[in-house]
Design an enzyme around this catalytic site. Structure first.
Site, PDB file in Angstrom:
ATOM      1  N   ILE A  55      -0.307 -12.633  -8.348  1.00 19.66           N
ATOM      2  CA  ILE A  55       0.088 -13.495  -7.225  1.00 19.66           C
ATOM      3  C   ILE A  55      -1.136 -14.247  -6.717  1.00 19.66           C
ATOM      4  O   ILE A  55      -2.171 -13.637  -6.408  1.00 19.66           O
ATOM      5  CB  ILE A  55       0.706 -12.660  -6.085  1.00 19.66           C
ATOM      6  CG1 ILE A  55       1.927 -11.886  -6.600  1.00 19.66           C
ATOM      7  CG2 ILE A  55       1.095 -13.549  -4.920  1.00 19.66           C
ATOM      8  CD1 ILE A  55       2.523 -10.941  -5.580  1.00 19.66           C
ATOM      9  N   GLU A  62      -1.666  -6.712  -6.436  1.00 13.20           N
ATOM     10  CA  GLU A  62      -0.774  -7.848  -6.674  1.00 13.20           C
ATOM     11  C   GLU A  62      -0.669  -8.199  -8.155  1.00 13.20           C
ATOM     12  O   GLU A  62      -0.185  -9.269  -8.519  1.00 13.20           O
ATOM     13  CB  GLU A  62      -1.262  -9.075  -5.901  1.00 13.20           C
ATOM     14  CG  GLU A  62      -2.556  -9.708  -6.408  1.00 13.20           C
ATOM     15  CD  GLU A  62      -3.817  -9.076  -5.863  1.00 13.20           C
ATOM     16  OE1 GLU A  62      -4.861  -9.761  -5.849  1.00 13.20           O
ATOM     17  OE2 GLU A  62      -3.767  -7.904  -5.434  1.00 13.20           O
TER      18      GLU A  62
END
Length: 347
Positions: free
Chosen positions: A207, A249
């Site tokens: 991300i 992430e």
């Protein structure tokens, strides 16, 4: 009763889904003598549900398949079977009387608030009531055992597989990649066992600017982003692709055989889904993806290193894009890797 206890001990000693399914199959055959039995693993992708017959018994005898890697020839859409669909949607036992008077029962097996197995059994209409109670008790035990296994294998936040299970699963896929070298040639074209063309692939998905999300909105909102990101990931990939939360992430996708054109389309579909989604409180986020083909002699670190290098290229060149290691190498956008001995390693 002693036989039941013995089988429960055998099941409880297993920590591998395939072995647990086989142990349950053995127990049900010896204890109840069903006319037929299927243990289906359920895979949901978007609004579609596919069931994979990973173990069972019928006119063809007993069988057991790798429960982690669904083979498409043993899979079918749940919509093709009314009773399976009913048990899955209602989350309760489905029952039907067959034309010969036998009873077909579907038992749903749930874990982490989702149905992950369906146990499909056909028994005689004269099957004793006390045996039915034992049958339900055994399946309830199976449900609890699988739930504990899921707790250890799954990421508690997103529901995807966790890093602890990644190496085991990847070694199994690497074994399949090695078997790809044994393809035969039919009409001048390479054909894969099971009729699947293409290669296995591994992608690292990260991300973009996630630290900024945590710093601005707090970790609780950041966790909400991770949960929704995982859901978008599950909806975008195919049911037999394996998805992992690798840490923070960073997520990993291990794709079943596909051509590079198909793989590009899968990653682009996922990238667009993330870009278009409005995340609560945060708005829009994006994802960068690096991916590489699995090679027969790869170790997990080999293929992850290549995918990581492609990911870093995507990050350095604008983010919100996917990059293929092999393409970047062929185009001269990244340099061949050099080993500690000074030898050139193309892959």
């Amino acid at each position: 009763m002693l036989k039941l206890i013995d089988h429960i001990v055998r099941i409880s000693a297993r920590r591998d889904r395939t072995e647990i399914n086989t142990a349950l199959l053995d127990a049900m055959l010896e204890l109840f003598g069903p006319q037929s039995l299927r243990i289906y693993r359920c895979f949901a992708s978007g609004s579609k549900v596919v069931v994979f017959a990973c173990a069972g018994f019928g006119a063809e005898g007993s069988f057991s398949h790798n429960a982690y890697l669904p083979e498409r020839r043993y899979c079918k859409p749940i919509e093709q079977d009314r009773l399976l669909r009913q048990a899955f949607r209602e989350g309760s036992i489905a029952f039907d009387i067959q034309s010969d008077g036998s009873n077909r029962l579907i038992f749903p097996v749930s874990s982490m608030n989702r149905i992950i197995y369906l146990v499909d059994i056909v028994i005689s209409e004269t099957f004793p009531a006390d045996q039915r109670v034992l049958l339900m008790g055994l399946i309830e035990y199976f449900t609890h055992h699988i739930a504990l296994l899921d707790y250890g294998e799954g990421d508690t936040l997103t529901g995807l597989a966790n890093r602890k299970t990644f190496d085991k699963h990847l070694f199994e896929v690497l074994g399949q990649a090695a078997n790809d070298e044994k393809n035969t040639f039919i009409s001048g074209q390479r054909r894969r066992k099971g009729g699947q063309d293409g290669q296995h692939w591994l992608a690292v998905c990260d991300i973009d600017h996630f630290k900024r999300v945590n710093d601005t909105y707090g970790h609780l909102i950041g966790d909400e982003v991770l949960v929704m990101f995982a859901r978008l990931m599950s909806d975008s990939f195919r049911y037999d692709d394996q998805l992992f939360r690798f840490g923070g992430e960073e997520f990993i996708a291990v794709l079943q055989p596909a051509s590079q054109t198909s793989v590009n389309a899968i990653f682009e579909r996922f990238r667009q889904a993330v870009e278009a989604h409005v995340f609560s409180r945060v708005g829009h986020v994006t994802v960068s993806i690096g991916y590489s083909q699995l090679l027969p002699n790869d170790t997990p670190s080999d293929v992850i290193d290549r995918a990581d290098e492609a990911l870093y290229f995507a990050k350095r060149n604008g983010r919100n894009q996917s990059a293929c290691f092999e393409n970047l190498l062929a185009e001269g956008k990244i340099a061949p890797k050099t080993s500690a001995k000074g030898e050139i390693e193309l892959f």
